[in-house]
Write an enzyme that holds these catalytic residues in place. Sequence first.
Site, short mmCIF file in Angstrom:
data_model
loop_
_atom_site.label_atom_id
_atom_site.label_comp_id
_atom_site.label_asym_id
_atom_site.label_seq_id
_atom_site.Cartn_x
_atom_site.Cartn_y
_atom_site.Cartn_z
N GLY A 9 0.82 -1.22 0.00
CA GLY A 9 0.00 0.00 0.00
C GLY A 9 0.84 1.25 0.00
N ALA A 10 1.89 1.26 -0.82
CA ALA A 10 2.86 2.36 -0.79
C ALA A 10 2.47 3.55 -1.65
CB ALA A 10 4.23 1.84 -1.24
N ARG A 34 -1.67 -1.08 -5.89
CA ARG A 34 -2.48 -1.35 -7.08
C ARG A 34 -2.20 -0.39 -8.22
NH1 ARG A 34 -7.91 -0.19 -5.53
NH2 ARG A 34 -6.99 0.95 -3.79
N ASP A 60 -2.68 -6.22 -6.68
CA ASP A 60 -3.72 -6.07 -5.67
C ASP A 60 -3.54 -7.20 -4.66
OD1 ASP A 60 -6.12 -6.04 -4.19
OD2 ASP A 60 -7.28 -5.33 -5.91
N TYR A 153 -15.38 -3.64 9.32
CA TYR A 153 -14.04 -3.05 9.36
C TYR A 153 -13.38 -3.33 10.71
CZ TYR A 153 -10.18 0.22 9.50
OH TYR A 153 -8.93 0.76 9.63
N LYS A 157 -9.85 -5.53 11.56
CA LYS A 157 -8.70 -5.02 12.31
C LYS A 157 -8.51 -5.79 13.62
CE LYS A 157 -6.95 -2.13 9.46
NZ LYS A 157 -5.61 -2.37 8.87
N GLY A 184 -5.22 5.81 15.83
CA GLY A 184 -6.55 6.39 15.88
C GLY A 184 -6.79 7.17 14.61
N GLU A 189 -6.02 9.35 2.80
CA GLU A 189 -7.13 9.07 1.88
C GLU A 189 -8.14 8.10 2.49
OE1 GLU A 189 -5.60 7.62 -1.80
OE2 GLU A 189 -4.70 9.51 -2.38
#
Length: 252
Positions: A9-10, A34, A60, A153, A157, A184, A189
Amino acid sequence: MSKIALITGATSGIGEACAHLFAREHYNLILTGRRGDRLDALAKKLNTKYNTEIAVCAFDVRDREQVISNLEELPAKWKKVNVLINNAGLSQGLDPIQNGSYDDWDTMIDTNVKGFLYVSKVVSNWMVEHKTGHIINLGSIAGKEVYPNGNVYCATKAAVDALNQAMRIDLVTQGIRVTAIHPGAVETEFSEVRFKGDKDRAKKVYAGFEPLVADDIAETIWFVVSRPPHVNINELTIMPTAQASATIISRK
């Protein structure tokens, strides 16, 4: 030879901030995400600024075959990964369980849990072979406290939290350190993705207080990684000063 960090996820947010910081600290980088165009632009920028070697892998994490083939096809020198930053993750929607979207659920589970596992399996085996390494898993306060409409979600996590503990147990005899970072509110994005491009709604999430930014988390990750080899920080929870819990934020 320089140490190597692999960052998933860079292409934005915390992953991109980590790429800048680790390049500054003279790491060579494997950058995944991606959006290949963003990866290429980031690699060019970092190479120019820090003269670091960078391998780009556009895939992905939800696609198991893409993950395995892209990583295993890397030249042998790139498989001596010292640090894996499992950063790829997202949230989709904010609805009560009865109104949730099947597609949103699949996207979150496939990215945050299954994709996380696919990458971890490949890279942890490289680390086992070399009897060294440090795995950083990006969790969330959502994995510690369930909040209204966070349901799936939060569950993904919580899974990261449990898997972080399991990795620590399974890999402790291999000389591999494992750490979870649970942020937190971080303004990236993230909320824009959650609300599917609704920038105004995303902006309201951070209104009235000073949230964390991606660099805050990257610097925390660097602190953890830069501890002496005999020190492992199992987990850290980091929040803005204005945030007391998943649901309590002091807004002006």
